[in-house]
Design an enzyme around this catalytic site. Structure first.
Site, PDB file in Angstrom:
ATOM      1  N   LEU A   1      12.521  17.327 -28.573  1.00 19.06           N
ATOM      2  CA  LEU A   1      12.561  16.316 -27.504  1.00 19.06           C
ATOM      3  C   LEU A   1      11.283  16.300 -26.676  1.00 19.06           C
ATOM      4  CD1 LEU A   1      16.281  16.519 -26.293  1.00 19.06           C
ATOM      5  CD2 LEU A   1      15.257  14.932 -27.923  1.00 19.06           C
ATOM      6  N   ARG A   2      10.409  17.286 -26.909  1.00 23.77           N
ATOM      7  CA  ARG A   2       9.054  17.321 -26.296  1.00 23.77           C
ATOM      8  C   ARG A   2       9.052  17.441 -24.774  1.00 23.77           C
ATOM      9  NH1 ARG A   2       7.236  18.630 -31.122  1.00 23.77           N
ATOM     10  NH2 ARG A   2       6.718  16.893 -32.510  1.00 23.77           N
TER      11      ARG A   2
ATOM     12  N   HIS B   1      15.358  23.046 -42.317  1.00 18.49           N
ATOM     13  CA  HIS B   1      14.659  22.102 -43.212  1.00 18.49           C
ATOM     14  C   HIS B   1      14.295  22.645 -44.602  1.00 18.49           C
ATOM     15  CE1 HIS B   1      11.307  24.276 -41.412  1.00 18.49           C
ATOM     16  NE2 HIS B   1      11.352  23.593 -40.283  1.00 18.49           N
TER      17      HIS B   1
ATOM     18  N   ASP C   1      15.105  17.037 -37.915  1.00 20.26           N
ATOM     19  CA  ASP C   1      13.779  17.565 -37.553  1.00 20.26           C
ATOM     20  C   ASP C   1      12.963  16.458 -36.864  1.00 20.26           C
ATOM     21  OD1 ASP C   1      11.641  19.227 -37.189  1.00 20.26           O
ATOM     22  OD2 ASP C   1      11.154  19.459 -39.314  1.00 20.26           O
TER      23      ASP C   1
ATOM     24  N   HIS D   1       5.454  12.035 -32.442  1.00 14.45           N
ATOM     25  CA  HIS D   1       4.030  12.210 -32.135  1.00 14.45           C
ATOM     26  C   HIS D   1       3.451  10.877 -31.707  1.00 14.45           C
ATOM     27  CE1 HIS D   1       3.670  16.310 -33.404  1.00 14.45           C
ATOM     28  NE2 HIS D   1       4.104  16.047 -34.623  1.00 14.45           N
TER      29      HIS D   1
HETATM   30 ZN   LIG Z   1      10.331  23.959 -38.624  1.00 12.21          ZN
END
Ligand SMILES: [Zn+2]
Length: 424
Positions: free
Chosen positions: A64-65, A233, A306, A310
């Site tokens: 979520l940054r 992942h 994931d 960006h």
């Molecule tokens: Zn990772």
């Protein structure tokens, strides 16, 4: 907080339900699931006929940054993207600025999500302080402040002895360790999967062995310590073989994959599309087939996105320079529904991987429509056809390799605690 969801195909694997039913919600909780339920006076009714009604979807792996990198995403925009994608809960990774290795950051995330967010946000704390891989974080403090797991995601814990201690410590604390399995020495300067396509494009490759070797180490450490472990992942055939074998001998290992690992191959990198750059990288058709096989046989427990936002400036550069990662919250559901169309998964099996199992793995009281449960509900329109367009995505970032794709299936309603937070 009161609601009647009427006439939808209710799929709740936690109770073995797959039938056209109604759901009555009272005070934010499921009151009853049954036939011919009547809405008490003044209670809003949602017509779910022709729709699929499931326990609220859970994405156990998002970025979520927030705090610190809000120009990419923040808790509000990320939770809007989650709601639009049909997710009622997300678990966010700790690689923020600062890293979530303490109570202050966890508390900030939980408070902001409660005050301004649309969905439940469960923070994941770091395994090591600052995710530097040197000293363990205070896992007890992290758990107490609301973290549902620990991970240094974005980086592996390079020191094997430290990973062993992390697993032992986390077991004692009753908190799940999530491994980002990657051998950085094998990755080197690689920027995509090592193989035919990387050679043709003249890009440095990342061998599958970089993932498999790291997965293997962590699975053996989980076996040795008797601690539960979740692998994030998973993208390679070999890693899946290691996990399948470990499960067969009783190792407490679970794993997730992401929609891009069953929807795309490294062919997507042709044209040097930086939106096809992520870590682990897109693999070969052989790996995609193995991922589908592992979804089918239960080796893969969960589908997580994931979601890695960006800024355009971080992607609109040469392939070698571009940052890793793609957004995923708003495309996960239609891409995953393709697995049902292809006969890889039944709908109930898909709901298990997108709602029930993530809740179980993280130990959160979600993923069910049992009477008394929090009324987190996703109403899915399986026949909605739409095109993935950057300006229609709720996420602040638009770094998706699926832009322009025509897809089928969408959230019609996303309901959190009995409140409609998204309506298509
Ligand atoms: Zn990772």
């Amino acid at each position: 907080m009161n609601l009647l969801v009427q006439g939808g195909r209710v799929i709740d694997p936690s109770q073995g339900i797959d039938e056209v039913l109604d759901i009555l919600v009272e005070n934010g909780a499921v009151k009853e699931v049954g036939k011919g339920l009547k809405a008490p006076a003044g209670v809003e009714t949602i017509d779910a006929s022709g729709k699929i009604v499931t326990p609220g979807l859970i994405d156990m792996h998002v970025h979520l940054r927030d705090p610190g990198l809000e120009y990419k995403e923040d808790i509000v925009s990320g939770s809007k993207a989650a709601a639009a994608g049909g997710f009622t809960s997300v678990a966010c990774m700790p690689n923020t600025k600062p890293v979530n290795d303490n109570k202050a950051v966890s508390t900030y995330i939980i408070a902001k999500a409660k005050a301004e967010g649309l969905v439940n946000v469960f923070p994941i704390g770091s395994i090591t302080q600052g995710s530097h891989g040197e000293r363990l974080s205070e896992m007890g403090e992290l758990k107490e402040s609301g973290c549902v797991a620990v991970s240094d995601d974005g980086r592996p814990v390079i020191n094997s002895e430290l990973m062993r201690r992390a697993l032992e410590y986390a077991k004692g604390m009753g908190i799940m360790v999530i491994s980002h399995a990657e051998d950085l020495t094998l990755v080197g300067e690689g920027v995509m999967n090592e193989g035919f396509v990387s050679t043709e494009l003249g890009l440095k490759g990342i061998p599958w062995a970089a993932e498999d070797a790291a997965t293997s180490r962590d699975v053996y450490l989980a076996e040795f310590t008797g601690s539960p472990l979740h692998i994030a992942h998973v993208s390679t055939k070999g890693s899946l073989r290691i996990i399948r074998n470990a499960k067969a001998r009783g190792v407490q290992v679970t794993c997730e994959t992401a929609p891009h690992y069953f929807s795309l191959t490294d062919d997507a990198v042709r044209g040097y599309d930086t939106n096809a750059k992520m870590n682990p990288p897109l693999r070969t058709a052989d790996d995609v087939a193995a991922v589908k096989e592992a979804l089918k046989d239960g080796t893969i427990d969960a589908i997580a996105t994931d979601h890695a936002p960006h800024h355009l400036d971080e992607k609109d550069v040469e392939f070698n320079e571009a940052l890793n990662g793609i957004i995923g919250l708003e495309t996960s559901l239609p891409l995953s529904l393709r697995l049902v169309e292809e006969g890889v998964l039944t709908l109930p099996a898909l709901v298990e991987k997108m709602a029930c199992n993530p809740a179980k793995i993280l130990g959160i009281n979600r993923g069910t429509l049992k009477a008394g449960a929090v009324a987190d509900i996703t109403v899915i329109d399986p026949s909605a056809e739409w095109t993935v367009e950057a300006d229609k995505l709720a996420s602040k970032s638009k770094n998706s390799p699926f832009l322009g794709w025509s897809v089928k299936g969408a959230a019609a309603y996303t309901i959190v605690g009995g409140r409609v937070v998204y309506k298509r």
